[in-house]
Design a protein around this motif. Structure first.
Motif, PDB file in Angstrom:
ATOM      1  N   ARG A  74      68.885  63.785 -33.792  1.00  0.00           N
ATOM      2  CA  ARG A  74      69.233  62.512 -34.855  1.00  0.00           C
ATOM      3  C   ARG A  74      70.316  61.967 -34.696  1.00  0.00           C
ATOM      4  O   ARG A  74      70.596  60.740 -34.905  1.00  0.00           O
ATOM      5  CB  ARG A  74      69.202  63.054 -36.379  1.00  0.00           C
ATOM      6  N   ARG A  75      71.413  62.730 -34.013  1.00  0.00           N
ATOM      7  CA  ARG A  75      72.716  61.983 -33.964  1.00  0.00           C
ATOM      8  C   ARG A  75      72.629  60.844 -32.741  1.00  0.00           C
ATOM      9  O   ARG A  75      73.422  59.838 -32.684  1.00  0.00           O
ATOM     10  CB  ARG A  75      73.698  63.102 -33.044  1.00  0.00           C
ATOM     11  N   ILE A  76      71.571  60.872 -31.930  1.00  0.00           N
ATOM     12  CA  ILE A  76      71.548  59.912 -31.045  1.00  0.00           C
ATOM     13  C   ILE A  76      70.323  58.501 -31.148  1.00  0.00           C
ATOM     14  O   ILE A  76      70.362  57.639 -30.620  1.00  0.00           O
ATOM     15  CB  ILE A  76      70.946  60.223 -29.537  1.00  0.00           C
ATOM     16  N   ARG A  77      69.957  58.660 -32.584  1.00  0.00           N
ATOM     17  CA  ARG A  77      69.229  57.810 -32.974  1.00  0.00           C
ATOM     18  C   ARG A  77      69.941  56.644 -33.501  1.00  0.00           C
ATOM     19  O   ARG A  77      69.695  56.166 -34.760  1.00  0.00           O
ATOM     20  CB  ARG A  77      68.146  58.445 -34.127  1.00  0.00           C
ATOM     21  N   ALA A  91      64.526  63.929 -26.249  1.00  0.00           N
ATOM     22  CA  ALA A  91      65.829  64.158 -26.663  1.00  0.00           C
ATOM     23  C   ALA A  91      65.992  63.114 -28.112  1.00  0.00           C
ATOM     24  O   ALA A  91      66.615  63.499 -29.094  1.00  0.00           O
ATOM     25  CB  ALA A  91      66.905  63.751 -25.808  1.00  0.00           C
ATOM     26  N   PHE A  92      65.447  61.985 -27.701  1.00  0.00           N
ATOM     27  CA  PHE A  92      65.512  61.052 -28.968  1.00  0.00           C
ATOM     28  C   PHE A  92      64.806  61.384 -30.142  1.00  0.00           C
ATOM     29  O   PHE A  92      65.183  61.117 -31.237  1.00  0.00           O
ATOM     30  CB  PHE A  92      64.843  59.522 -28.466  1.00  0.00           C
TER      31      PHE A  92
END
Length: 205
Positions: free
Chosen positions: A36-39, A31-32
């Motif tokens: 990109r939103r959670i990076r 998922a990471f």
């Protein structure tokens, strides 16, 4: 022959933990990589923790099962390598948990300085230190801080690990990190309660 020496409940429990650790943390890492939103910078602590726990499930838990059986037998170097790697992975995981608690403590209690100093470079350094320090601590037995081969050549954790090292490991990886995390999250909890009280007070006007 060896499998019969292990309690079935213990074996099933350990393997279940291993499967969940591998699958769950693999999902986090994927998922990471895909989203990109959670990076975000601070989420790299979570990625590091996921990597450490993934390796614990993949390598650490099977190593724990093997040492319960006294394996590998007749090869002290292989035994110490396996057990040291087990300690390394568990220590890195704990240090990453501690890093997450420090990050949250800093973000909540020092929000302005946090925004200025918690850059990608800072996070990378902290994560790097967690892995290097965990490796340094965990590999002590491999480089001599051990009790020597077990008389029958079996690889039992308690018999081949030096007692002083186990005491040292207990305080460094369990007692002190636990006390620090309790302190950090305790302070965060008090701050949250205080802020909630202020908001309730302001809502009355």
């Amino acid at each position: 022959m060896f499998a019969s020496q292990l309690p079935i409940t213990y074996t099933v429990s350990e393997m279940t933990v291993a499967v969940f650790a591998v699958v769950g943390n693999l999902v986090v890492m994927i998922a990471f990589g895909l989203d990109r939103r959670i990076r975000k910078v601070t989420n790299f602590y979570i990625l590091s923790l996921a990597m450490a726990d993934f390796l614990v499930g993949l390598v650490g838990v099977p190593s724990a099962i093997l040492t319960k059986l006294g394996l590998p037998e007749g090869n002290f170097s292989a035994c110490m390598t396996m057990l040291s790697l087990l300690v390394v992975l568990c220590t890195i995981s704990i240090l990453n948990l501690l890093a997450v608690s420090v990050d949250r403590y800093w973000a909540v209690l020092r929000p302005f300085s946090y925004q200025q100093t918690m850059t990608g470079r800072t996070v990378a350094i902290i994560v790097f230190v967690c892995w290097v320090l965990g490796s340094a601590i965990g590999f002590f037995p491999l480089f001599g801080w051990n009790s020597g081969p077990e008389p029958r050549g079996r690889c039992f954790f308690a018999q081949v690990m030096n007692y002083d090292f186990l005491v040292f490991l207990y305080f460094v990886t369990i007692v002190y990190p636990t006390l620090l995390m309790v302190f950090f999250y305790g302070r965060i909890y008090l701050v949250v309660l205080k802020q909630a009280s202020i908001l309730r007070y302001l809502a009355c006007f």
